[in-house]
Design a protein around this motif. Structure first.
Motif, PDB file in Angstrom:
ATOM      1  N   ARG A 579       4.252   0.541   0.945  1.00 58.60           N
ATOM      2  CA  ARG A 579       4.129   0.023   2.308  1.00 58.60           C
ATOM      3  C   ARG A 579       2.842   0.518   2.942  1.00 58.60           C
ATOM      4  O   ARG A 579       2.440   1.666   2.747  1.00 58.60           O
ATOM      5  N   MET A 580       2.229  -0.392   3.716  1.00 57.21           N
ATOM      6  CA  MET A 580       0.996  -0.093   4.431  1.00 57.21           C
ATOM      7  C   MET A 580       1.339   0.052   5.914  1.00 57.21           C
ATOM      8  O   MET A 580       2.005  -0.806   6.498  1.00 57.21           O
ATOM      9  N   TRP A 581       0.850   1.148   6.522  1.00 57.20           N
ATOM     10  CA  TRP A 581       1.194   1.472   7.902  1.00 57.20           C
ATOM     11  C   TRP A 581      -0.070   1.511   8.757  1.00 57.20           C
ATOM     12  O   TRP A 581      -1.106   2.032   8.320  1.00 57.20           O
ATOM     13  N   ASP A 582       0.034   0.972   9.960  1.00 55.25           N
ATOM     14  CA  ASP A 582      -1.024   1.110  10.962  1.00 55.25           C
ATOM     15  C   ASP A 582      -0.834   2.471  11.639  1.00 55.25           C
ATOM     16  O   ASP A 582       0.212   2.739  12.232  1.00 55.25           O
ATOM     17  N   VAL A 583      -1.841   3.333  11.541  1.00 55.91           N
ATOM     18  CA  VAL A 583      -1.685   4.704  12.024  1.00 55.91           C
ATOM     19  C   VAL A 583      -1.548   4.743  13.540  1.00 55.91           C
ATOM     20  O   VAL A 583      -0.788   5.543  14.090  1.00 55.91           O
ATOM     21  N   SER A 584      -2.265   3.864  14.240  1.00 53.90           N
ATOM     22  CA  SER A 584      -2.217   3.912  15.698  1.00 53.90           C
ATOM     23  C   SER A 584      -0.874   3.456  16.249  1.00 53.90           C
ATOM     24  O   SER A 584      -0.315   4.083  17.149  1.00 53.90           O
ATOM     25  N   SER A 585      -0.343   2.351  15.713  1.00 55.08           N
ATOM     26  CA  SER A 585       0.946   1.837  16.205  1.00 55.08           C
ATOM     27  C   SER A 585       2.120   2.316  15.377  1.00 55.08           C
ATOM     28  O   SER A 585       3.268   2.137  15.779  1.00 55.08           O
ATOM     29  N   ARG A 586       1.846   2.891  14.187  1.00 55.03           N
ATOM     30  CA  ARG A 586       2.887   3.367  13.257  1.00 55.03           C
ATOM     31  C   ARG A 586       3.852   2.241  12.904  1.00 55.03           C
ATOM     32  O   ARG A 586       5.068   2.447  12.820  1.00 55.03           O
ATOM     33  N   GLN A 587       3.296   1.048  12.708  1.00 54.52           N
ATOM     34  CA  GLN A 587       4.073  -0.115  12.303  1.00 54.52           C
ATOM     35  C   GLN A 587       3.685  -0.506  10.877  1.00 54.52           C
ATOM     36  O   GLN A 587       2.529  -0.385  10.489  1.00 54.52           O
ATOM     37  N   CYS A 588       4.681  -0.969  10.126  1.00 53.74           N
ATOM     38  CA  CYS A 588       4.420  -1.444   8.767  1.00 53.74           C
ATOM     39  C   CYS A 588       3.726  -2.797   8.849  1.00 53.74           C
ATOM     40  O   CYS A 588       4.267  -3.746   9.435  1.00 53.74           O
ATOM     41  N   VAL A 589       2.542  -2.912   8.254  1.00 55.23           N
ATOM     42  CA  VAL A 589       1.765  -4.151   8.317  1.00 55.23           C
ATOM     43  C   VAL A 589       1.742  -4.887   6.987  1.00 55.23           C
ATOM     44  O   VAL A 589       1.332  -6.045   6.936  1.00 55.23           O
ATOM     45  N   ASP A 590       2.178  -4.254   5.911  1.00 54.53           N
ATOM     46  CA  ASP A 590       2.199  -4.926   4.601  1.00 54.53           C
ATOM     47  C   ASP A 590       3.153  -4.169   3.691  1.00 54.53           C
ATOM     48  O   ASP A 590       3.341  -2.955   3.838  1.00 54.53           O
ATOM     49  N   GLU A 591       3.752  -4.906   2.762  1.00 55.49           N
ATOM     50  CA  GLU A 591       4.710  -4.293   1.823  1.00 55.49           C
ATOM     51  C   GLU A 591       4.685  -5.070   0.524  1.00 55.49           C
ATOM     52  O   GLU A 591       4.565  -6.302   0.524  1.00 55.49           O
ATOM     53  N   THR A 592       4.800  -4.358  -0.587  1.00 52.55           N
ATOM     54  CA  THR A 592       4.900  -4.994  -1.889  1.00 52.55           C
ATOM     55  C   THR A 592       5.894  -4.217  -2.737  1.00 52.55           C
ATOM     56  O   THR A 592       6.042  -2.999  -2.587  1.00 52.55           O
ATOM     57  N   THR A 593       6.573  -4.930  -3.601  1.00 52.49           N
ATOM     58  CA  THR A 593       7.549  -4.332  -4.508  1.00 52.49           C
ATOM     59  C   THR A 593       7.227  -4.838  -5.901  1.00 52.49           C
ATOM     60  O   THR A 593       7.468  -6.011  -6.202  1.00 52.49           O
ATOM     61  N   ALA A 594       6.661  -3.994  -6.733  1.00 47.23           N
ATOM     62  CA  ALA A 594       6.211  -4.435  -8.052  1.00 47.23           C
ATOM     63  C   ALA A 594       6.735  -3.551  -9.176  1.00 47.23           C
ATOM     64  O   ALA A 594       7.033  -4.041 -10.264  1.00 47.23           O
ATOM     65  N   HIS A 595       6.836  -2.240  -8.935  1.00 49.66           N
ATOM     66  CA  HIS A 595       7.245  -1.329  -9.995  1.00 49.66           C
ATOM     67  C   HIS A 595       8.752  -1.362 -10.211  1.00 49.66           C
ATOM     68  O   HIS A 595       9.514  -1.834  -9.349  1.00 49.66           O
ATOM     69  N   ARG A 596       9.175  -0.830 -11.364  1.00 49.54           N
ATOM     70  CA  ARG A 596      10.591  -0.753 -11.688  1.00 49.54           C
ATOM     71  C   ARG A 596      11.080   0.686 -11.570  1.00 49.54           C
ATOM     72  O   ARG A 596      10.286   1.627 -11.522  1.00 49.54           O
ATOM     73  N   VAL A 597      12.390   0.833 -11.546  1.00 52.29           N
ATOM     74  CA  VAL A 597      13.015   2.151 -11.407  1.00 52.29           C
ATOM     75  C   VAL A 597      13.357   2.690 -12.795  1.00 52.29           C
ATOM     76  O   VAL A 597      13.871   1.963 -13.648  1.00 52.29           O
ATOM     77  N   LYS A 598      13.057   3.970 -13.000  1.00 52.82           N
ATOM     78  CA  LYS A 598      13.400   4.647 -14.246  1.00 52.82           C
ATOM     79  C   LYS A 598      13.923   6.029 -13.889  1.00 52.82           C
ATOM     80  O   LYS A 598      13.230   6.814 -13.229  1.00 52.82           O
ATOM     81  N   ASN A 599      15.152   6.327 -14.298  1.00 52.67           N
ATOM     82  CA  ASN A 599      15.789   7.622 -13.996  1.00 52.67           C
ATOM     83  C   ASN A 599      15.783   7.902 -12.490  1.00 52.67           C
ATOM     84  O   ASN A 599      15.460   9.012 -12.043  1.00 52.67           O
ATOM     85  N   ASP A 600      16.128   6.876 -11.706  1.00 52.12           N
ATOM     86  CA  ASP A 600      16.214   6.978 -10.241  1.00 52.12           C
ATOM     87  C   ASP A 600      14.871   7.298  -9.596  1.00 52.12           C
ATOM     88  O   ASP A 600      14.826   7.788  -8.462  1.00 52.12           O
ATOM     89  N   GLU A 601      13.765   7.060 -10.293  1.00 50.47           N
ATOM     90  CA  GLU A 601      12.434   7.285  -9.749  1.00 50.47           C
ATOM     91  C   GLU A 601      11.610   6.024  -9.925  1.00 50.47           C
ATOM     92  O   GLU A 601      11.850   5.229 -10.826  1.00 50.47           O
ATOM     93  N   SER A 602      10.619   5.870  -9.054  1.00 49.04           N
ATOM     94  CA  SER A 602       9.766   4.682  -9.161  1.00 49.04           C
ATOM     95  C   SER A 602       8.303   5.053  -8.918  1.00 49.04           C
ATOM     96  O   SER A 602       7.636   5.517  -9.834  1.00 49.04           O
TER      97      SER A 602
END
Length: 628
Positions: A579-602
């Motif tokens: 997730r990409m965050w705007d530091v001044s407003s602390r709002q999420c401005v972009d998100e991507t989900t590409a990796h997979r989970v392995k042993n409860d870690e990503s």
């Protein structure tokens, strides 16, 4: 078989073979999925085409049935008119010298006309099957109307007498060129007038088709006009908003980042420093305009019309690097433009040359560095060298130069080994200005190293386990250390003495979890801590105050990093999201989900390029993704 002929099968070779086979299977599956999608699209298109043709066929059959019914009615009327004309008893007047025609000749003429009409009816049916019915009927009606007008016009008697001998009873198709007697003209006028009336009645029976067509055309025209009006209104609204958002002089556009940085300084600098700032002269003259600033980005984000038109970059995955055999724990960019280092739990470090443009070919590492006796957890890039630390509690120094052999299976460029830690090394940080290396270890110590002599220059002993130690990017004379109990401590880089500490507060009534990651801002005295309970904590290490805390992910926050401008923060979590965050407003401005989970870690690591618009992520699924 002798022992010399046998090929040794090591575990890395077997794992490499399995990974290569899995990649081949993945490619085949992707190709099959693509072909399946293409075929499904083709089938859907053919089904739609078949339905359209069926609808057209039904419409044509309906029209043919209606034409056949109208044709039957016309034939019945023609027969009735023929019988009535044949039964007429009053002979036509004979003002001319010509001899009257016998009754048999009149019957033959009437029969010839009926046959000609039947032939025309058959031709009309053939033409109706080809779609030329309306045009033929219209042209025939115009022709007969012209005949009637020409016959009804008065002609001189001399002309009639001169042309009376040229009358022919066998040529029915040239009536428009031959003059006729007055009595015959009145009889033929009556017959042709009946034909015209019948044709008009037939045409009138199909007026509903024209009405339907006109209604459809009017409906389509109104719909297209409404759509054009809506699109025009949307375009005008979008243009007005863009002009309102971006209409400012060209010499001020370059100051957007500086204005945003000024806002961040106002938010994070101590009150004394903020009080010393005096408003510029002339601000009172602006009135309400003085309150306008670059802070309308939140409004622009909430406006869907400006999502594609705003200046913010949309991050997309450009490359996927797949040659590691276990989870990737850390990544680092070198001083060269697009050279990338990756550390993995497969005991290796790989060097990649990443293309700036997206390619379809698989990217292979330039070389692999082997020497660790366990997983490699962290990296730091220095002047002509880079350093790695891992599970074997040792810190390795490697030469990084352009004379190494490209695409070699491994490289023997080990420059030194520092072994004063007694447990796994979790993090490394290098300060270019002072040429010092900072390390934190699971043995509870933070050590300062001289990379030239490879000797320890100082040790900070704590009663807690540090997860990361870093030179403050805004002030390399300070050290920030984060611990597993979600606390951070500021140290002096010269004396290694503690200056102040910070404990993460509760977020939404929930206490902080185990600390996982930490980074510092490039220009402001700010550090960010990510914990196991999905939170991000912002700390002003100059004043020691907690600036902000928020829930950032759906699972533990495993890695964070600021972009070079300091305006955005990227975070990766074990929920597979980046997730990409705007530091001044602390709002999420972009998100991507590409990796997979392995042993409860990503996602284990994220890192911005220091000069180019790229960032990279490493994951437990053994892949590295480059975004740009």
């Amino acid at each position: 078989m002798s022992g010399g002929d046998e090929t040794p099968h090591s575990l890395p070779a077997v794992l490499h073979f399995l990974q290569r086979e899995w990649a081949s299977f993945d490619r085949e599956r992707a190709r099959w999925t693509q072909e399946q999608t293409i075929l499904q699209t083709r089938v859907a298109f053919l089904e739609g085409q078949r339905k359209a043709e069926g609808s057209l066929k039904r419409d044509l059959l309906r029209r043919i049935k209606m034409l056949e019914y109208a044709l039957k009615q016309e034939r019945e009327k023609n027969r009735a008119n023929g019988v009535a004309s044949s039964e007429a008893t009053s002979p036509p007047p004979k003002p001319f010298v010509l001899q009257p025609r016998p009754q048999g000749d009149a019957a033959a003429t009437t029969e010839g006309k009926l046959r000609a009409k039947e032939g025309r009816d058959i031709l009309l049916q053939y033409l109706s099957e080809m779609g030329y019915t309306d045009s033929v009927i219209q042209s025939q009606a115009q022709r007969i109307s012209g005949l009637l007008e020409s016959w009804a016009a008065p002609r001189p008697a001399a002309t009639v007498a001169a042309n009376s001998g040229m009358r022919s009873s066998t040529s029915d198709t040239h009536l428009d060129k031959l003059p006729v007697p007055v009595g015959a003209a009145s009889s033929d006028n009556k017959l042709d007038a009946d034909v015209v009336a019948q044709l008009a009645e037939v045409e009138g029976s199909f007026d509903f088709l024209d009405e339907e067509e006109e209604a459809r055309e009017e409906q389509a025209a109104s719909a297209s006009s409404r759509k054009a009006e809506v699109e025009s209104a949307e375009d005008e609204e979008l243009q007005n908003r863009i002009m309102k958002r971006y209409a400012r002089p060209a010499d001020k556009r370059g100051r957007a980042n500086s204005k945003k940085t000024k806002m961040l300084e106002d938010a994070f600098l101590p009150p004394a420093a903020a009080a010393s700032e005096q408003p510029s002269a002339g601000a009172d003259d602006l009135g309400d305009l003085a309150n306008l600033s670059v802070g309308d980005d939140a409004d622009a984000e909430a406006d869907p019309l400006l999502d594609s038109a705003r200046g913010r970059k949309t991050w997309k995955c450009r490359h996927v690097l797949k040659h590691h055999m276990d989870g990737v724990r850390d990544v680092a960019w070198t001083s060269n433009e697009m050279l990338l280092l990756s550390a993995s739990e497969d005991h290796t470090i790989k060097l990649w040359e990443v293309p700036t443009k997206k390619t379809t070919t698989e990217i292979e590492p330039i070389c692999s560095y082997r020497g660790h006796r366990g997983g490699v957890f962290c990296l730091a890039v220095g002047n002509g060298q880079f350093f790695s630390g891992g599970e074997d509690s040792a810190i390795y120094a490697w030469d990084l130069n352009s004379t190494m052999e490209r695409y070699a299976p491994f490289t023997n460029s080990l420059a030194g080994r520092m072994t004063e830690h007694t447990d796994a090394v979790w993090s490394l940080s290098y300060a270019t200005s002072s040429d010092r290396l900072l390390s934190s270890s699971a043995d509870g110590t933070v050590k300062l190293w001289n990379p030239q002599t490879q000797k320890c220059a100082g040790t900070i002993k704590t009663h807690k386990i540090p997860i990361r130690a870093e030179f403050a990017k805004a002030d390399s004379g300070k050290l920030v250390v984060a611990f597993t109990d979600a606390t951070m401590t500021l140290y002096d880089a010269q004396t290694l003495e503690e200056v102040r500490s910070f404990t993460a507060p509760e977020t939404d009534g929930e206490p902080p979890g185990r600390g996982f990651c930490m980074t510092t801002h490039g220009t402001l005295p700010m550090a960010v801590l990510g914990d196991e309970r999905r939170h991000l904590h912002f700390w002003d290490y100059n004043s020691g105050e907690a600036v902000h805390s928020m829930t950032a992910h759906q699972d533990a926050v495993a890695c964070v990093d600021f972009d070079p401008s300091g305006l955005y923060l990227v975070s990766g979590g074990h929920d597979r999201s980046i997730r990409m965050w705007d530091v001044s407003s602390r709002q999420c401005v972009d998100e991507t989900t590409a990796h997979r989970v392995k042993n409860d870690e990503s996602v284990h690591a994220v890192r911005f390029h220091p000069t180019l618009p790229f960032f990279v992520s490493g994951s437990a699924d053994s892949t590295i993704r480059v975004y740009g």
